[in-house]
Scaffold this active site. Sequence first.
Site, PDB file in Angstrom:
ATOM      1  N   CYS A 157       0.852  -1.242   0.169  1.00  0.00           N
ATOM      2  CA  CYS A 157       0.010  -0.205   0.063  1.00  0.00           C
ATOM      3  C   CYS A 157       1.047   1.392  -0.241  1.00  0.00           C
ATOM      4  O   CYS A 157       0.867   2.014   0.921  1.00  0.00           O
ATOM      5  CB  CYS A 157      -0.566  -0.488   1.147  1.00  0.00           C
ATOM      6  SG  CYS A 157      -1.596  -1.735   1.576  1.00  0.00           S
ATOM      7  N   ALA A 158       1.415   1.287  -1.174  1.00  0.00           N
ATOM      8  CA  ALA A 158       2.304   2.487  -1.000  1.00  0.00           C
ATOM      9  C   ALA A 158       1.672   4.256  -0.753  1.00  0.00           C
ATOM     10  O   ALA A 158       3.756   4.923  -0.782  1.00  0.00           O
ATOM     11  CB  ALA A 158       3.232   2.510  -2.763  1.00  0.00           C
TER      12      ALA A 158
ATOM     13  N   GLY B 218       4.010   7.578  -0.875  1.00  0.00           N
ATOM     14  CA  GLY B 218       5.066   7.333  -1.371  1.00  0.00           C
ATOM     15  C   GLY B 218       5.836   7.887  -0.308  1.00  0.00           C
ATOM     16  O   GLY B 218       7.647   7.410  -0.371  1.00  0.00           O
TER      17      GLY B 218
ATOM     18  N   CYS C 264      -0.777   3.612  11.091  1.00  0.00           N
ATOM     19  CA  CYS C 264      -0.270   4.646  12.469  1.00  0.00           C
ATOM     20  C   CYS C 264      -1.856   4.700  13.721  1.00  0.00           C
ATOM     21  O   CYS C 264      -2.443   5.896  12.864  1.00  0.00           O
ATOM     22  CB  CYS C 264      -0.252   6.155  10.896  1.00  0.00           C
ATOM     23  SG  CYS C 264       0.534   7.280  12.268  1.00  0.00           S
TER      24      CYS C 264
END
Length: 486
Positions: free
Chosen positions: A297-298, A301, A422
């Site tokens: 799940c880039a 970036g 997060c």
Amino acid sequence: MAERDARGRQRPAARTQKRGQFSTNRPSQRRRDGDPARRAAWDLLRRVDGGGYANLEMPRLLRAAGLSGRDAAFATELGYGTLRIQGFYDPVIELCAGRPVGTIDPPVLSTLRLGVHQLLGMRVPAHAAASETVGLARSVNGAGAAGFVNAVLRRVTERTRDEWVAEVTAGRDPLEALAIEHSHPEWVVRALRSSLLANGVSADTLEDLLIADNTPAPVTLVARPGLSTVQELEQFGAVASDTSPVGAVLESGDPGEIPAVRDTRAAVQDAGSQLVALAVARAEVTTRADQEWLDLCAGPGGKSGLLAALAHQQGAVLFANEVSEHRTELVRKTLVAAIDSGAEVMIGTGDGRDIGAEEPDTYDRVLVDAPCTGLGALRRRPEARWRRTPGDVAPLTVLQGELLTSALDAVRPGGIVAYVTCSPHLAETHQVVSEVLAGRDDIRQEDARPLFEPLAELGPGPSVQLWPHIHGTDAMFFALLRKVAP
């Protein structure tokens, strides 16, 4: 003794006015418009109320108003601070206005919140806060609303912040009182308390955590290895991080003016995000020499940028996957320097939930930086706490479980999967991991704490939960999972 004006600048003692006193001039005789900094803060609140994101809207508003330096800092503090603390200000406004905030016209409520933040949350003299806010109200809300704003702010000045805290929390349950005083939804406070306890942290530190959430996070930079160095960032005023070996803290100034940041050799990135990416690269694997890494799940970036540099140093190839075309483009932009330096990076758009079935036993290291509630980054996203609801958690945990399952299918035997969020919410962290592992006998969870050394206070393990009030990072969760040979 000299007093400070609306910007915090000292003014002659002869013009000093005691807190709680207002000019005897009628509202119609006072300033008729708000100054540009306050207007920018008001515009921010209105755009956020309309669905905008503060971190995207504020720079645009500052540019449009031509604000920079201290004026820009004042506008940002006023706007962001008001968004963070409105959960405390609204009960105060209700008492002073004599009616629920839901019955106040939203644009007027935004003006009131800004005024109350200046009175109770900033070092702005009472008369300046009132005069400037009434002028703003006259400009954006009309003359009638300006009188109402003036009357409410007069009442606010009758008590100190501590007195208002005591008033609006009287008779409340202790957690509810903490939620109001420190401006968090009560369900978030309860979730944070549960997570502290589950991760071996005393519940007595809950208030410290809430205070940390309300303290603006420092601007932290990452020097992507092989592309930049901490020493290079120090030349532009940054200070080496004591948390991340590739991090630095920029105490003032615009990071966009640093050449390494402009060139994507460095970037703005929380130290916690740096640590989890470093942990992915540090974990031992027993697969093959020519490794393939996957960031499932880039987007946008940030972690991919660090992983690409680390992978290049280890002779590995990084595959960066993102489900959104727009976010895939953001990944491409942040990886420009890494690719130009010779790093092998493959960037693609696809549903991460499908990769495990389409490419089983393929990758040596997989990062699952799963979409989550973001409760670990409240200090960076002032409006986020008001947008999330308890109902958001369950659908996210389903998605998180599916992504983690896909990653475990995609990793080779002997390889590792890092599950990261997060958010410290137990449903998004420990529970997702335990539920996925309950159905598999080819995966074992390993102690992740050695990957974060020499950082202290990492809890009982095997996962790592970082905390703003303990580690000075966002509240990142990290679980290390290894696929065992059949």
